[in-house]
Scaffold this active site. Structure first.
Site, short mmCIF file in Angstrom:
data_model
loop_
_atom_site.label_atom_id
_atom_site.label_comp_id
_atom_site.label_asym_id
_atom_site.label_seq_id
_atom_site.Cartn_x
_atom_site.Cartn_y
_atom_site.Cartn_z
N HIS A 63 5.82 38.62 16.34
CA HIS A 63 6.79 39.67 16.02
C HIS A 63 6.00 40.97 15.98
CE1 HIS A 63 10.19 37.02 14.13
NE2 HIS A 63 10.37 37.24 15.43
N ASP B 232 5.81 43.61 14.23
CA ASP B 232 5.19 44.16 13.01
C ASP B 232 3.88 43.45 12.65
OD1 ASP B 232 6.96 41.98 12.41
OD2 ASP B 232 6.98 42.51 10.30
N HIS B 233 3.52 42.42 13.43
CA HIS B 233 2.26 41.72 13.17
C HIS B 233 1.26 41.86 14.33
CE1 HIS B 233 3.84 39.47 9.60
NE2 HIS B 233 4.95 39.93 10.16
ZN LIG Z 1 6.99 40.36 9.69
ZN LIG Z 2 8.28 37.72 11.68
#
Ligand SMILES: [Zn+2]
Ligand SMILES: [Zn+2]
Length: 304
Positions: free
Chosen positions: A64, A66-67
C-alpha cells in the site's frame, strides 16, 4: 549495545504536518534496519541523523502506498550518494516488478544492486540472520498480502571474568571450554560458575505489526516480545470501519499485546480523523496498561 527503534512516520494513509506515513528504523548496534518506507522517509532519516550508508536491509510489510512510496526516492538518493553495497529489500514479490521499470528509467547508473527477497505471506519464516539478530516475517490480516516482522537478538556468549583468568591460570583452551559451560575443578573442588563467567543480558526482541485487522494467529510468533508496535488506526467507536478496512482498534491492539504477554505496546498508524489520540491510549490501557502512543522522532529502547 544499542537495540532501539526510531519512529520516522506514524500516520495512516495521508502525510500530515505532524505525522509522516509509516516508516521506522531499528538500530542494532549502529546497523540500521529500515521497516516500511512511506513518503518522506528520506527527510525523516535526515532529521533523525541516521546515516544512509548504514542501511543495508529494508523490510516492506505490504504494497500500500503509505508504506512504500518513499522507496524509489530513497533508492535514487543511494545512487546519488555513490552507494556500492547491495541493498536487500524484503517485500511481496510484486514490488520487484513495480520498482524495476522505475529504477531502469530514473536510476540508470546505479553502482549498487537492489536485491529483492520475496516474503512468504502464508507462513512465518526466518528471512534474515547475522551475528547479532534474526528477522522472522509472519502473515498479518489485511486487504492485500501483508507481513509483520519479528527482530530477535541472539543469545550472547557469557564473558570470562578477567580476575578468574589470572587466579586459575586459565589457558585459551580452558576459556573456550568454560564458555561452553564445562565445569572447572581445582584440587577436585568445583569452581562456582559465577566466579568464572559474566552472564550476558537476555536477548531482546521487537515486533512490528502493521497493517492488520485483529489477528490472534500471530500471537504464538510474537509471544513474550519485549516491545510490540501494533497499528491502532481507529478508536472503538469506529470498530465497524476497522473491520471494513481490515485495520485494528487500539483496544484490539492491546488485546494482542496482552495475549502475547508483550513487555510494552506502542501504537501508531493513526487515522487522521483523530486530533486527540488520548482516547486511543485510554481504550488500550484499559486492557494493557503498558501502552504508549508514538510520535514521529521518538526513539524507543527495547528492554527486557
Ligand atoms: Zn497503512
Ligand atoms: Zn495497508
Amino acid at each position: 549495545m544499542t537495540f532501539s527503534v526510531t519512529i520516522l512516520g506514524s500516520n495512516s494513509a495521508l502525510p500530515t504536518t505532524k505525522r509522516y506515513p509509516t516508516a521506522q528504523v531499528l538500530n542494532v548496534s549502529e546497523r540500521f534496519f529500515l521497516i516500511d518506507c512511506g513518503e518522506g522517509t528520506q527527510l525523516q532519516l535526515r532529521s533523525n541523523k541516521i546515516k544512509f550508508s548504514r542501511i543495508n536491509n529494508i523490510f516492506i510489510s505490504h504494497l500500500h502506498g503509505d508504506h512504500v512510496f518513499g522507496l524509489i526516492g530513497l533508492i535514487s538518493t543511494f545512487g546519488l550518494l555513490g552507494r556500492t553495497n547491495d541493498l536487500h529489500i524484503y517485500a511481496h514479490k510484486d514490488l520487484e516488478e513495480i520498482l524495476k521499470p522505475q529504477i531502469n528509467y530514473f536510476c540508470k547508473d546505479l553502482k549498487f544492486t537492489p536485491v529483492f527477497h520475496y516474503l512468504n505471506t502464508k507462513e512465518p519464516e526466518q528471512i534474515f540472520e547475522n551475528k547479532t539478530v534474526t528477522v522472522t516475517s509472519f502473515p498479518l490480516k489485511h486487504r492485500v498480502p501483508t507481513c509483520g516482522f519479528l527482530f530477535r537478538e541472539k543469545q550472547k556468549e557469557p564473558n570470562i571474568r578477567k580476575e578468574a583468568i589470572s587466579k586459575y591460570d586459565l589457558s585459551i583452551a580452558d576459556i573456550v571450554r568454560i564458555k561452553k559451560g564445562e565445569p572447572l575443578y581445582v584440587d577436585n573442588v568445583l569452581v562456582p560458575e559465577e566466579e568464572l563467567l559474566i552472564t550476558p543480558p537476555p536477548p531482546r526482541s521487537y515486533a512490528f505489526c502493521s497493517d492488520t485487522g485483529y489477528n490472534p494467529s500471530m500471537i504464538p510468533v510474537i509471544k513474550n516480545v519485549d516491545l510490540l508496535y501494533h497499528e491502532a488506526t481507529f478508536a472503538e467507536e469506529h470498530q465497524d470501519l476497522a473491520k471494513k478496512t481490515t485495520h485494528s482498534t487500539a483496544r484490539q491492539a492491546a488485546t494482542i499485546a496482552k495475549e502475547a504477554n508483550a513487555g510494552k505496546l506502542i501504537l501508531g498508524h493513526f487515522s487522521s480523523r483523530y486530533d486527540d489520540l488520548s482516547i486511543l491510549e485510554k481504550e488500550a490501557k484499559e486492557i494493557f496498561p503498558e501502552t504508549y502512543i508514538v510520535n514521529d522522532g521518538d526513539v524507543w529502547n527495547v528492554e527486557t
